[in-house]
Design an enzyme around this catalytic site. Structure first.
Site, PDB file in Angstrom:
ATOM      1  N   ARG A 158       0.854  -1.188   0.000  1.00 13.70           N
ATOM      2  CA  ARG A 158       0.000   0.000   0.000  1.00 13.70           C
ATOM      3  C   ARG A 158       0.889   1.236   0.000  1.00 13.70           C
ATOM      4  O   ARG A 158       1.990   1.224   0.588  1.00 13.70           O
ATOM      5  CB  ARG A 158      -0.906   0.040   1.241  1.00 13.70           C
ATOM      6  CG  ARG A 158      -2.133  -0.872   1.174  1.00 13.70           C
ATOM      7  CD  ARG A 158      -3.146  -0.417   0.125  1.00 13.70           C
ATOM      8  NE  ARG A 158      -4.354  -1.214   0.096  1.00 13.70           N
ATOM      9  CZ  ARG A 158      -4.592  -2.241  -0.714  1.00 13.70           C
ATOM     10  NH1 ARG A 158      -3.651  -2.623  -1.566  1.00 13.70           N
ATOM     11  NH2 ARG A 158      -5.753  -2.868  -0.691  1.00 13.70           N
ATOM     12  N   HIS A 213      -1.659  -0.282  -9.820  1.00 10.38           N
ATOM     13  CA  HIS A 213      -2.358  -1.153  -8.856  1.00 10.38           C
ATOM     14  C   HIS A 213      -2.920  -2.405  -9.564  1.00 10.38           C
ATOM     15  O   HIS A 213      -4.113  -2.678  -9.515  1.00 10.38           O
ATOM     16  CB  HIS A 213      -3.484  -0.383  -8.137  1.00 10.38           C
ATOM     17  CG  HIS A 213      -3.869  -1.034  -6.832  1.00 10.38           C
ATOM     18  ND1 HIS A 213      -4.249  -0.318  -5.719  1.00 10.38           N
ATOM     19  CD2 HIS A 213      -3.924  -2.340  -6.463  1.00 10.38           C
ATOM     20  CE1 HIS A 213      -4.524  -1.146  -4.728  1.00 10.38           C
ATOM     21  NE2 HIS A 213      -4.327  -2.392  -5.163  1.00 10.38           N
TER      22      HIS A 213
HETATM   23  P1  NDP Z   1      -1.963 -10.554   5.818  1.00  8.93           P
HETATM   24  O1  NDP Z   1      -2.843  -9.855   6.797  1.00  8.93           O
HETATM   25  O2  NDP Z   1      -2.132 -12.011   5.586  1.00  8.93           O
HETATM   26  O3  NDP Z   1      -0.443 -10.318   6.206  1.00  8.93           O
HETATM   27  C1  NDP Z   1       0.045  -9.115   6.709  1.00  8.93           C
HETATM   28  C2  NDP Z   1       1.460  -9.306   7.211  1.00  8.93           C
HETATM   29  O4  NDP Z   1       1.963  -8.038   7.651  1.00  8.93           O
HETATM   30  C3  NDP Z   1       1.544 -10.260   8.405  1.00  8.93           C
HETATM   31  O5  NDP Z   1       2.690 -11.046   8.324  1.00  8.93           O
HETATM   32  C4  NDP Z   1       1.641  -9.295   9.585  1.00  8.93           C
HETATM   33  O6  NDP Z   1       2.314  -9.813  10.714  1.00  8.93           O
HETATM   34  C5  NDP Z   1       2.464  -8.192   8.978  1.00  8.93           C
HETATM   35  N1  NDP Z   1       2.292  -6.958   9.748  1.00  8.93           N
HETATM   36  C6  NDP Z   1       1.147  -6.282  10.017  1.00  8.93           C
HETATM   37  N2  NDP Z   1       1.409  -5.227  10.814  1.00  8.93           N
HETATM   38  C7  NDP Z   1       2.739  -5.246  11.058  1.00  8.93           C
HETATM   39  C8  NDP Z   1       3.611  -4.433  11.816  1.00  8.93           C
HETATM   40  N3  NDP Z   1       3.156  -3.382  12.494  1.00  8.93           N
HETATM   41  N4  NDP Z   1       4.924  -4.755  11.853  1.00  8.93           N
HETATM   42  C9  NDP Z   1       5.380  -5.824  11.174  1.00  8.93           C
HETATM   43  N5  NDP Z   1       4.620  -6.649  10.429  1.00  8.93           N
HETATM   44  C10 NDP Z   1       3.305  -6.351  10.377  1.00  8.93           C
HETATM   45  O7  NDP Z   1      -2.127  -9.745   4.444  1.00  8.93           O
HETATM   46  P2  NDP Z   1      -1.902 -10.291   2.954  1.00  8.93           P
HETATM   47  O8  NDP Z   1      -0.589 -10.967   2.895  1.00  8.93           O
HETATM   48  O9  NDP Z   1      -3.100 -11.017   2.500  1.00  8.93           O
HETATM   49  O10 NDP Z   1      -1.873  -8.910   2.156  1.00  8.93           O
HETATM   50  C11 NDP Z   1      -0.887  -7.926   2.431  1.00  8.93           C
HETATM   51  C12 NDP Z   1      -1.280  -6.616   1.774  1.00  8.93           C
HETATM   52  O11 NDP Z   1      -1.114  -6.698   0.353  1.00  8.93           O
HETATM   53  C13 NDP Z   1      -2.772  -6.246   1.905  1.00  8.93           C
HETATM   54  O12 NDP Z   1      -3.025  -5.679   3.169  1.00  8.93           O
HETATM   55  C14 NDP Z   1      -2.929  -5.246   0.806  1.00  8.93           C
HETATM   56  O13 NDP Z   1      -2.632  -3.962   1.283  1.00  8.93           O
HETATM   57  C15 NDP Z   1      -1.870  -5.656  -0.236  1.00  8.93           C
HETATM   58  N6  NDP Z   1      -2.462  -6.132  -1.492  1.00  8.93           N
HETATM   59  C16 NDP Z   1      -2.120  -5.490  -2.660  1.00  8.93           C
HETATM   60  C17 NDP Z   1      -2.629  -5.916  -3.861  1.00  8.93           C
HETATM   61  C18 NDP Z   1      -2.216  -5.259  -5.144  1.00  8.93           C
HETATM   62  O14 NDP Z   1      -2.736  -5.589  -6.208  1.00  8.93           O
HETATM   63  N7  NDP Z   1      -1.278  -4.350  -5.121  1.00  8.93           N
HETATM   64  C19 NDP Z   1      -3.561  -7.033  -3.947  1.00  8.93           C
HETATM   65  C20 NDP Z   1      -3.871  -7.636  -2.671  1.00  8.93           C
HETATM   66  C21 NDP Z   1      -3.330  -7.186  -1.496  1.00  8.93           C
HETATM   67  P3  NDP Z   1       1.724 -11.052  11.559  1.00  8.93           P
HETATM   68  O15 NDP Z   1       1.871 -12.251  10.626  1.00  8.93           O
HETATM   69  O16 NDP Z   1       2.593 -11.128  12.731  1.00  8.93           O
HETATM   70  O17 NDP Z   1       0.282 -10.736  11.844  1.00  8.93           O
END
Ligand code: NDP
Length: 310
Positions: free
Chosen positions: A225, A273
């Site tokens: 993002r 995107h």
């Molecule tokens: P998930 O919720 O499965 O994973 C998020 C990861 O980020 C987890 O490992 C989480 O840690 C980590 N995280 C969250 N907060 C923190 C923090 N403060 N510090 C460190 N690590 C953190 O999301 P997805 O993998 O499904 O998707 C990730 C992002 O990809 C989505 O939120 C979206 O914004 C983006 N996206 C973009 C697309 C595009 O076309 N460009 C399409 C789809 C998604 P933990 O495992 O410990 O909870």
């Protein structure tokens, strides 16, 4: 009792989703009435995208759950009442698409493809790329998408590190967590990929201080993002050579305004995107399965933690 399911995605998605969702619900034996219009007080479930017709949830007084069609829920968390369970999209099509996009852009940098695409202009300059085993790649975010991408890169032989909020153990990946873990993950990152959600805690994860930790000339790939990166700090790092190149799919303002410096920067690739899309057939399975679970009183899959925002 029949469950009333309101499809509140984009109108042009309805012709594709209607037969898929109906088939998936029927396959699971869920008695459901799926439509694009109900009296709000009769709706049990909303299949939701922010680009769809629903913006105010207050008239939906008997909602059992909101099922997001999007993986990123930063625009959805603030509008869905905290008392209503909210699930996000985790689907195999989204994972596959993201993995392909990430691997493709990583290989572009790893192999130095741009040199040959631009052309050598008659100079027989042989620069042989290292093998993947000698290249360090870091994935920030080890959730559904980050883990899938990290595993694919590790399978190609890259040295892969990852970073998440909570400590993980993933075979073939060096996992870091927490603020100190971020520093360790960035110090070696010749290529860094951002797959974090947009939350107050992740804003400006890459800023002047953290960009300075990267090896000089590192490459940045952001399909996560826009707010994950401090744009002014990235532009300064690109201008100084601290960051060699950036591929950016997501931005604070989308579409990226024509006057934004990223468009004209020689060391930035902008993609609109498109890194990965929710794929209808696999998404319909996830949505139908969650409605089945809710009707059966079973725990929902992919629930959003409202306090964390993802
Ligand atoms: P998930 O919720 O499965 O994973 C998020 C990861 O980020 C987890 O490992 C989480 O840690 C980590 N995280 C969250 N907060 C923190 C923090 N403060 N510090 C460190 N690590 C953190 O999301 P997805 O993998 O499904 O998707 C990730 C992002 O990809 C989505 O939120 C979206 O914004 C983006 N996206 C973009 C697309 C595009 O076309 N460009 C399409 C789809 C998604 P933990 O495992 O410990 O909870």
């Amino acid at each position: 009792m029949t469950a009333n399911v309101l499809f509140a995605g984009r109108a042009d998605g309805w012709p594709t989703y209607e037969p898929l969702l109906k088939a998936e619900l029927a396959r699971r034996g869920v008695e459901a009435d799926l439509r694009t219009g109900f009296a709000p007080e009769d709706v049990d479930y909303i299949v939701y995208a922010p680009s769809g017709p629903v913006s105010d949830f207050t008239p939906f007084t008997r909602l059992k759950a909101v099922l997001s069609m999007w993986a990123g829920v930063e625009k959805i968390v603030p509008v869905v009442p905290a008392s209503v369970p909210l699930t996000r999209m985790v689907d195999s099509g989204l994972e596959q698409g993201m993995t392909e996009w990430v691997v493709g852009h990583t290989l572009r940098y790893h192999l130095g493809m741009d040199t040959h695409i631009r052309g050598l202009n008659g100079r027989w300059h042989r620069h042989v790329p290292p093998l993947a085993k000698d290249r360090h790649v870091t994935v920030l975010g080890l959730g559904a998408l980050g883990t899938a991408a990290a595993k694919a890169l590790a399978a190609l032989g890259f040295q892969v590190s990852g970073w998440s909020r909570t400590q993980k153990e993933i075979e073939g990946i060096t996992c870091h967590a927490g603020p100190e873990g971020l520093k360790a993950a960035l110090r070696q990152a010749e290529i860094v990929i951002l797959l974090l959600p947009d939350t107050p805690a992740t804003e400006n994860t890459l800023n002047a201080e953290t960009l300075a930790l990267l090896p000089k000339g590192a490459k940045v790939i952001n399909p996560g993002r826009g707010p994950l990166i401090d744009d002014a700090a990235l532009l300064a790092a690109l201008d100084s050579g601290q960051v060699g190149h950036a591929t950016l799919d997501v931005f604070r303002v989308e579409p990226l305004p024509p006057e934004h410096p990223y468009w004209a920067h020689p060391n930035v690739t902008v993609t609109p995107h498109i890194a990965s899309e929710t794929r209808e057939s696999t998404a319909a399975e996830v949505i139908a399965e969650n409605i089945r679970r809710a009707e059966a009183g079973e725990p929902l899959l992919h629930l959003v933690d409202r306090s964390l925002g993802y």
